[in-house]
Design an enzyme around this catalytic site. Structure first.
Site, PDB file in Angstrom:
ATOM      1  CG  ASP A  91       7.595   4.128  -1.520  1.00 11.57           C
ATOM      2  OD1 ASP A  91       7.667   3.716  -0.344  1.00 11.57           O
ATOM      3  OD2 ASP A  91       8.197   3.590  -2.458  1.00 11.57           O
ATOM      4  CE1 TYR A  93       2.383  -0.118   4.669  1.00 14.98           C
ATOM      5  CE2 TYR A  93       0.120   0.385   4.029  1.00 14.98           C
ATOM      6  CZ  TYR A  93       1.117   0.354   4.988  1.00 14.98           C
ATOM      7  OH  TYR A  93       0.853   0.787   6.258  1.00 14.98           O
ATOM      8  CG  PHE A 104       1.444   5.277   7.581  1.00 10.73           C
ATOM      9  CD1 PHE A 104       2.556   4.506   7.845  1.00 10.73           C
ATOM     10  CD2 PHE A 104       1.622   6.650   7.414  1.00 10.73           C
ATOM     11  CE1 PHE A 104       3.816   5.065   7.952  1.00 10.73           C
ATOM     12  CE2 PHE A 104       2.877   7.226   7.520  1.00 10.73           C
ATOM     13  CZ  PHE A 104       3.982   6.434   7.792  1.00 10.73           C
ATOM     14  CG  HIS A 218       9.138   5.433   9.058  1.00 10.48           C
ATOM     15  ND1 HIS A 218       8.580   4.177   8.970  1.00 10.48           N
ATOM     16  CD2 HIS A 218       8.573   6.163   8.058  1.00 10.48           C
ATOM     17  CE1 HIS A 218       7.725   4.139   7.972  1.00 10.48           C
ATOM     18  NE2 HIS A 218       7.700   5.324   7.390  1.00 10.48           N
TER      19      HIS A 218
END
Length: 257
Positions: A91, A93, A104, A218
């Site tokens: 989701d 930041y 990202f 991740h």
């Protein structure tokens, strides 16, 4: 990217709630995304409108929603037909000023960079010898056909995963299915490589049909050392694109010599 903590707490009503949500009931998806995405996501139009109404309610009550409402559907401004690589995030930041609607990625002026992005840059350097960019703007990847898509497309400021159950997952599930279903004139699948970092992204693997996938931990600091570092996703993605007779991605970003 819910591994990223907010840099400070946000209290309801403490900030200007900002502009209205552009995809509330009665709005047209065709004004917010490319026509092919609007067609593909049409079965979830009611869901998108319902989420928009809920986000507008939260904003009107003083909650800061991220990214800015006009950027929430930004990923779908890359035409469906032009997508070659799919990178799934969790989701946005939750730190105000960071989320831009592309997983990202952050705005060019954001400092310091989010820690997941720092780790992505480290792996890019180790994989392809590309030095880290001085900024976190990944839109140059999008321009080449990299879809930077979060699993949930919005979040309350300071509250990671706060929109996980609003319904975004059904929208992004449909988006992934639409990518996998694309066909060339001869009936063969259109080129696609999916990069799935972490369990939430890997849960989408069954929706990708036979599209090549690159799966690893991740890039969060909590998990990067458990399989993200050394996974070489960028060179592997380019090799898989070449195997599908598609041009590779130039993973260098502006500002890198």
């Amino acid at each position: 990217m819910s591994d990223e903590p907010a840099l400070f707490d946000i209290s309801a009503g403490g900030l200007n709630p900002g502009p209205p949500v552009p995809f509330t009931s009665g709005s047209s998806l065709y004004e917010l995304m490319t026509p092919d995405w609007a067609d593909a996501l049409a079965p979830e139009t009611a869901t998108i409108h319902r989420i928009g109404d809920e986000l507008q309610r939260r904003i009107s009550s003083g909650t800061q929603v991220l990214p800015p409402p006009a950027s929430i559907l930004r990923a779908f401004t890359l035409p469906l037909k032009k997508v070659k690589v799919l990178i799934i995030g969790q989701d946005p930041y939750p730190t105000p000023g960071h989320a831009v609607g592309l997983s990202f990625s952050v705005g060019p002026s954001v400092r310091p960079l989010p820690r997941s992005l720092v780790n992505i840059y480290k792996e890019l350097r180790d994989d392809l010898g590309i030095e880290p960019a001085p900024h976190g703007d990944l839109s140059a990847w999008t321009d080449q056909g990299v879809l930077l898509l979060n699993r949930a497309l919005s979040v309350d400021a300071g509250q990671a995963n706060s929109h996980r159950n609003l319904g975004w997952e059904s929208v992004t599930d449909l988006a992934v299915r639409a990518l996998a279903a694309r066909r060339q004139p001869d009936g063969s699948p259109m080129p696609l490589v999916a990069i799935l970092w972490g369990r939430q992204a890997q849960a989408l693997a069954p929706l990708l049909d036979r599209a090549p996938r690159i799966e690893s931990a991740h890039p969060s600091p909590l998990s990067a050392s458990r399989g993200f570092f050394g996974s070489r996703p960028f060179s592997r993605a380019n090799e898989l694109l070449k195997q599908q007779d598609a041009s590779p991605i130039d993973w260098r970003l502006p500002g890198v010599r």
